[in-house]
Write a protein that holds these residues in place. Structure first.
Motif, PDB file in Angstrom:
ATOM      1  N   VAL A 298    -147.116  83.709 -81.615  1.00 28.85           N
ATOM      2  CA  VAL A 298    -146.078  84.346 -81.327  1.00 28.85           C
ATOM      3  C   VAL A 298    -144.853  83.261 -82.606  1.00 28.85           C
ATOM      4  CG1 VAL A 298    -143.665  83.808 -80.574  1.00 28.85           C
ATOM      5  CG2 VAL A 298    -146.011  84.709 -79.904  1.00 28.85           C
ATOM      6  N   ALA A 299    -144.049  84.373 -83.696  1.00 27.52           N
ATOM      7  CA  ALA A 299    -142.776  83.778 -84.551  1.00 27.52           C
ATOM      8  C   ALA A 299    -141.673  83.807 -83.763  1.00 27.52           C
ATOM      9  CB  ALA A 299    -143.155  84.224 -86.241  1.00 27.52           C
ATOM     10  N   ILE A 300    -140.965  82.061 -84.389  1.00 26.52           N
ATOM     11  CA  ILE A 300    -139.974  82.187 -83.467  1.00 26.52           C
ATOM     12  C   ILE A 300    -139.230  82.382 -85.180  1.00 26.52           C
ATOM     13  CG2 ILE A 300    -137.940  81.015 -82.278  1.00 26.52           C
ATOM     14  CD1 ILE A 300    -140.496  80.896 -80.468  1.00 26.52           C
ATOM     15  N   VAL A 301    -137.706  82.630 -85.077  1.00 24.87           N
ATOM     16  CA  VAL A 301    -136.792  82.467 -86.292  1.00 24.87           C
ATOM     17  C   VAL A 301    -134.963  82.005 -85.959  1.00 24.87           C
ATOM     18  CG1 VAL A 301    -135.319  83.889 -87.585  1.00 24.87           C
ATOM     19  CG2 VAL A 301    -137.952  84.190 -87.525  1.00 24.87           C
ATOM     20  N   GLY A 302    -134.727  80.983 -86.211  1.00 25.59           N
ATOM     21  CA  GLY A 302    -133.678  80.054 -86.318  1.00 25.59           C
ATOM     22  C   GLY A 302    -134.518  78.711 -84.728  1.00 25.59           C
ATOM     23  N   ALA A 303    -134.119  78.184 -85.654  1.00 24.52           N
ATOM     24  CA  ALA A 303    -134.783  76.953 -84.411  1.00 24.52           C
ATOM     25  C   ALA A 303    -133.078  76.483 -84.092  1.00 24.52           C
ATOM     26  CB  ALA A 303    -135.425  75.889 -85.694  1.00 24.52           C
ATOM     27  N   PHE A 314    -143.133  79.787 -75.059  1.00 24.52           N
ATOM     28  CA  PHE A 314    -144.403  79.441 -75.437  1.00 24.52           C
ATOM     29  C   PHE A 314    -145.522  78.947 -75.642  1.00 24.52           C
ATOM     30  CE2 PHE A 314    -142.335  83.418 -76.398  1.00 24.52           C
ATOM     31  CZ  PHE A 314    -142.605  85.072 -76.448  1.00 24.52           C
ATOM     32  N   ALA A 315    -144.984  77.167 -76.257  1.00 20.45           N
ATOM     33  CA  ALA A 315    -146.033  76.164 -75.939  1.00 20.45           C
ATOM     34  C   ALA A 315    -146.371  75.509 -74.578  1.00 20.45           C
ATOM     35  CB  ALA A 315    -145.042  74.416 -76.626  1.00 20.45           C
ATOM     36  N   ASN A 316    -145.622  75.781 -73.377  1.00 21.65           N
ATOM     37  CA  ASN A 316    -145.394  75.597 -72.341  1.00 21.65           C
ATOM     38  C   ASN A 316    -146.637  76.285 -72.025  1.00 21.65           C
ATOM     39  OD1 ASN A 316    -143.521  73.850 -72.081  1.00 21.65           O
ATOM     40  ND2 ASN A 316    -142.064  74.742 -71.135  1.00 21.65           N
ATOM     41  N   ALA A 317    -146.495  77.810 -72.064  1.00 21.38           N
ATOM     42  CA  ALA A 317    -148.101  78.758 -72.001  1.00 21.38           C
ATOM     43  C   ALA A 317    -148.875  78.198 -72.780  1.00 21.38           C
ATOM     44  CB  ALA A 317    -146.966  79.711 -71.600  1.00 21.38           C
ATOM     45  N   GLY A 318    -149.305  77.355 -73.573  1.00 18.83           N
ATOM     46  CA  GLY A 318    -150.531  77.406 -74.618  1.00 18.83           C
ATOM     47  C   GLY A 318    -150.942  78.274 -75.156  1.00 18.83           C
ATOM     48  N   ILE A 319    -149.453  78.992 -75.711  1.00 22.81           N
ATOM     49  CA  ILE A 319    -148.894  80.490 -76.883  1.00 22.81           C
ATOM     50  C   ILE A 319    -149.022  79.915 -78.151  1.00 22.81           C
ATOM     51  CG2 ILE A 319    -148.725  82.472 -77.828  1.00 22.81           C
ATOM     52  CD1 ILE A 319    -148.427  83.127 -74.552  1.00 22.81           C
ATOM     53  N   THR A 322    -144.886  79.985 -84.631  1.00 24.45           N
ATOM     54  CA  THR A 322    -144.526  79.414 -86.061  1.00 24.45           C
ATOM     55  C   THR A 322    -143.076  79.482 -85.735  1.00 24.45           C
ATOM     56  OG1 THR A 322    -146.439  80.008 -86.930  1.00 24.45           O
ATOM     57  CG2 THR A 322    -144.674  79.795 -87.991  1.00 24.45           C
ATOM     58  N   LEU A 323    -142.903  78.020 -85.806  1.00 29.67           N
ATOM     59  CA  LEU A 323    -141.052  78.076 -85.314  1.00 29.67           C
ATOM     60  C   LEU A 323    -140.198  78.254 -86.953  1.00 29.67           C
ATOM     61  CD1 LEU A 323    -138.977  77.706 -83.725  1.00 29.67           C
ATOM     62  CD2 LEU A 323    -138.707  75.350 -84.018  1.00 29.67           C
ATOM     63  N   ILE A 324    -139.434  79.341 -87.458  1.00 33.58           N
ATOM     64  CA  ILE A 324    -139.248  79.235 -89.271  1.00 33.58           C
ATOM     65  C   ILE A 324    -137.616  78.495 -88.457  1.00 33.58           C
ATOM     66  CG2 ILE A 324    -138.896  80.904 -90.143  1.00 33.58           C
ATOM     67  CD1 ILE A 324    -140.964  81.803 -89.647  1.00 33.58           C
ATOM     68  N   ASP A 374    -149.108  86.432 -89.831  1.00 31.92           N
ATOM     69  CA  ASP A 374    -149.051  85.741 -89.069  1.00 31.92           C
ATOM     70  C   ASP A 374    -148.759  86.217 -87.513  1.00 31.92           C
ATOM     71  OD1 ASP A 374    -151.110  85.148 -91.331  1.00 31.92           O
ATOM     72  OD2 ASP A 374    -150.868  83.206 -91.139  1.00 31.92           O
ATOM     73  N   ALA A 375    -148.210  86.251 -87.810  1.00 33.39           N
ATOM     74  CA  ALA A 375    -147.488  86.756 -86.315  1.00 33.39           C
ATOM     75  C   ALA A 375    -147.274  88.244 -85.416  1.00 33.39           C
ATOM     76  CB  ALA A 375    -145.801  85.881 -85.190  1.00 33.39           C
ATOM     77  N   ASP A 376    -148.183  88.118 -84.190  1.00 36.21           N
ATOM     78  CA  ASP A 376    -148.037  89.444 -83.312  1.00 36.21           C
ATOM     79  C   ASP A 376    -146.752  89.741 -82.649  1.00 36.21           C
ATOM     80  OD1 ASP A 376    -151.124  89.209 -83.517  1.00 36.21           O
ATOM     81  OD2 ASP A 376    -151.200  88.002 -82.038  1.00 36.21           O
TER      82      ASP A 376
END
Length: 698
Positions: A298-303, A314-319, A322-324, A374-376
């Motif tokens: 997963v890519a997330i736009v906005g930090a 997402f990271a808590n679920a092991g996924i 990319t934080l952008i 690279d994100a789905d």
């Protein structure tokens, strides 16, 4: 023995296997099959020991709650447990997956229990507004001690196999369920272990009986967040009976308490919420056979706060994520916020000490939108203005790979307009997370006009994968939750104009069961957010805007609708706010009057219900229960009131229509007039519940 319960022999061990997908719930057929199998094994002279196991992904995960409210079917679970306890041959529960509710109660009736290392054991009946009804409040204290038992039963949260072993709830951790249980059974027979009946073993009650403060403190701690719920207090009382009453007498009182709660409105509301959440997972307009798209990154736009919170979910679920962001400083701030949050959770033992590092390793921080390639799934979580959203989506469209889902986290904006700037509007969907996104359970999945069915299915499937409750909604300003919230917000403003004060409105709403009143919540979120949104839309709320224009923006400025002492979040009534309200009303030529609490509640709640009916008329929500799920899990609606549409049925739609018509006339506010749907249901003696039962249509 039956279609759902099989009896087989492994050497001299009778293995009873329950196979009733999906969760081996204790239906009448399962209960009868288990009891018949135990009796048959006892009658078989070749059998020395009995194992109760389950096929599929879990041990018995609870009672069959579809039987609640219906005539009882025999045998009762208590009869099955009594039959197990009466067995002359050792009975061993072999636990994998989850042993919950009636499943754990059945296991507690066994003489021994074994579990695989990742098993969970608990009594979650309190979440349905109930106490355990088959001896759980009496056997669990004898298994683990009353202090842990009251914590488990009042919270409804399970414990893991390791803690269960340490506290005596299970006798051994095994590598595989049935074979491990059979091996343990052979040891029981070989060592001639005496049968342990929890009903007669009071050894773990001795200390609490000698020093009642041990239990009293545990019970007080467990129930301190009950907030108007009666079941947690009833659970604590029931556990205390283990200390005070003979076992059989306590068992009778437990059953009496269970039946009383079962007929109570709170339990009805909580059981409704349980089914409503599952109903929300049923998608309309998605053809049979549709498959979700694979999502591995997963890519997330906005930090910022929202983007970082989504990345944590997402990271808590092991996924991998990319934080952008567009700048290194913003990105570093977001990454630092995430690490700080995880470290704080680890410090209070919420996660293991090594988890923050593991989860941070799943986050790849990047500067530049080209890194979405690279994100789905790409989730945009940038500033809430249409111009910025369009600019970002144009860039995402240029860089994202074919077939990637493009999601926006917008809270209000038109997703069709956002999708129109891409060359693939069929891949665009809304995923509206709620702040803080790593904690809040709700995710509104917004179906735009051209969203493809597999995109919708993928978004909802993925939301559940990261442990969110997904509810599909349509496109309109604010979707479902925020659209209704805006109506409530205006009613709060209207009440201040009429004569109420913020602290009076907030007190009424917290007594109703909300965790915070609307004005205190506004101060917490920041009053400038709503002020800026109103300015963008050319809307003026005279009192709210006057408060902001005076520099009162909420907790961030230590003054909003309330004042705040330095370092404190406790809202304190402020005479200056009352003066601002009076001055504004005087300027507008409004005469204020005394407002009673009943009027406050009606004016805050009934217009929301009316807006919910309008949302249903416009097909923005598929069913009334979906609206309730959104308010339960996104806005803190009290679970024991079931949601605004459920609450409407409880009050009576005719009453709500009459009061809305009264307020529309008294306040000269046409927006308060009942919607055609609400008026029709009221005139026909109908209900929103009847709409939940209507067949699904595409």
């Amino acid at each position: 023995m039956s279609e759902v319960v099989k009896l087989a022999m492994v050497k001299r061990c009778a293995v009873i296997t329950i196979d009733s997908p999906p969760v081996n719930a204790l239906s009448a057929a399962v209960r009868g099959g288990v009891l018949d199998s135990v009796n048959a094994a006892n009658a078989d002279g070749t059998v020395e020991v009995i194992v109760i196991a389950c096929a599929g992904r879990t041990f018995i995960a609870g009672a069959d709650i579809t039987e609640f409210g219906k005539p009882p079917q025999h045998p009762r679970l208590s009869d099955v447990i009594a039959g197990i306890e009466a067995s002359a041959k050792p009975v061993i529960a072999a636990i994998h997956g989850t042993a919950l509710g009636g499943g754990l109660e059945l296991a507690l009736g066994c003489h021994f229990r074994v579990a695989v290392k990742d098993a969970k054991l608990g009594l979650p009946e309190v979440k349905l507004g109930l106490v355990p009804g088959a001896g759980g409040t009496q056997r669990l204290p004898r298994a683990v001690g009353p202090e842990l038992a009251v914590r488990m039963i009042v919270s409804g949260e399970p414990i893991g196999a390791a803690e269960a072993l340490e506290r005596g709830l299970v006798d051994e951790i095994v590598d595989s369920t049935t074979s491990g249980a059979v091996a343990f059974a052979e040891k029981v027979v070989a060592e001639r272990r005496p049968l342990r009946l929890l009903r007669t073993d009071d050894s773990k009650l001795v200390a609490a009986r000698a020093d009642r403060s041990l239990f009293t403190a545990a019970a007080a701690s467990a129930t301190k967040k009950s907030r108007g719920l009666i079941a947690p207090l009833a659970c604590a009382d029931a556990v205390s009976w283990a200390l005070d009453l003979p076992f059989e007498e306590a068992l009778d009182k437990e059953r009496e308490c269970f039946l009383k709660l079962l007929s109570d409105d709170q339990s009805k509301a909580q059981r409704y919420a349980f089914f409503a959440e599952r109903e929300a997972a049923k998608l309309r307009g998605v053809p049979d056979g549709t498959q979700p798209r694979p999502v591995e990154r997963v890519a997330i736009v906005g930090a910022g706060t929202m983007g970082s919170g989504i990345a944590m979910a997402f990271a808590n679920a092991g996924i991998p994520v990319t934080l952008i962001d567009t700048g290194a400083e913003q990105l570093d701030r977001g990454l630092g916020m995430m690490r700080k949050n995880w470290d704080a959770t680890a410090a209070r033992s919420g996660i293991a000490a090594d988890e923050p590092a593991k989860r941070m390793a799943l986050i790849d921080g990047k500067v530049g939108l080209e890194h979405v390639a690279d994100a789905d799934l790409v989730i945009e979580a940038v500033f809430e203005t249409m111009a910025v959203k369009k600019q970002v989506f144009t860039a995402i469209d240029a860089h994202a790979k074919p077939g990637a889902l493009l999601a926006t986290n917008t809270s209000y904006l038109d997703i069709n307009e956002i999708a129109a700037v891409t060359k693939r509007p069929q891949d665009v969907v809304g995923m509206h997370f709620f702040s803080p996104a790593n904690i809040m359970k709700l995710c509104e999945i917004v179906r735009a006009d051209q969203t493809a069915p597999d995109v919708l299915l993928t978004a909802t499937t993925l939301a559940r994968r990261i442990r969110k409750t997904a509810v599909v909604v349509g496109v309109c300003h604010g979707f479902v939750g925020n659209r209704m919230l805006a109506v409530r917000g205006w009613q709060g403003e209207s009440l201040l104009r009429s004569g109420a004060l913020p602290e009076q409105v907030d007190a009424v709403m917290t007594r109703f069961g909300l965790p915070m009143g609307p004005f205190a919540m506004g101060d917490l979120a920041g009053l400038d957010i709503g002020w800026r949104s109103r300015q963008d839309r050319g809307i003026r709320w005279d009192i709210a805007d006057a408060i902001c224009e005076s520099g009162r923006l909420g907790q961030k400025t230590q003054k909003g609708y309330y004042r705040y002492e330095p370092g404190s979040r406790a809202p304190l009534p402020d005479p200056e706010v009352e003066r601002l309200i009076e001055q504004t009303c005087e300027r507008l030529g409004l005469r204020r009057r005394a407002i009673d609490d009943e009027e406050i509640l009606e004016r805050m709640i009934y217009p929301m219900i009316n807006e919910g009916a309008r949302i249903l008329e416009e097909n923005i929500a598929a069913r009334p229960s979906d609206i309730d799920v959104i308010w339960l899990y996104g806005y803190g609606w009290p679970i024991h009131r079931g949601g605004p549409m459920f609450y409407a049925d409880q009050v009576g739609l005719k009453t709500i229509v009459e009061r809305l018509e009264f307020f529309a006339q008294r306040l000269n506010d046409p927006a308060l007039r009942p919607t055609p749907l609400l008026a029709r249901l009221a005139s026909e003696g109908g209900s929103f519940a009847s709409m939940n039962r209507a067949p699904a249509v595409g």
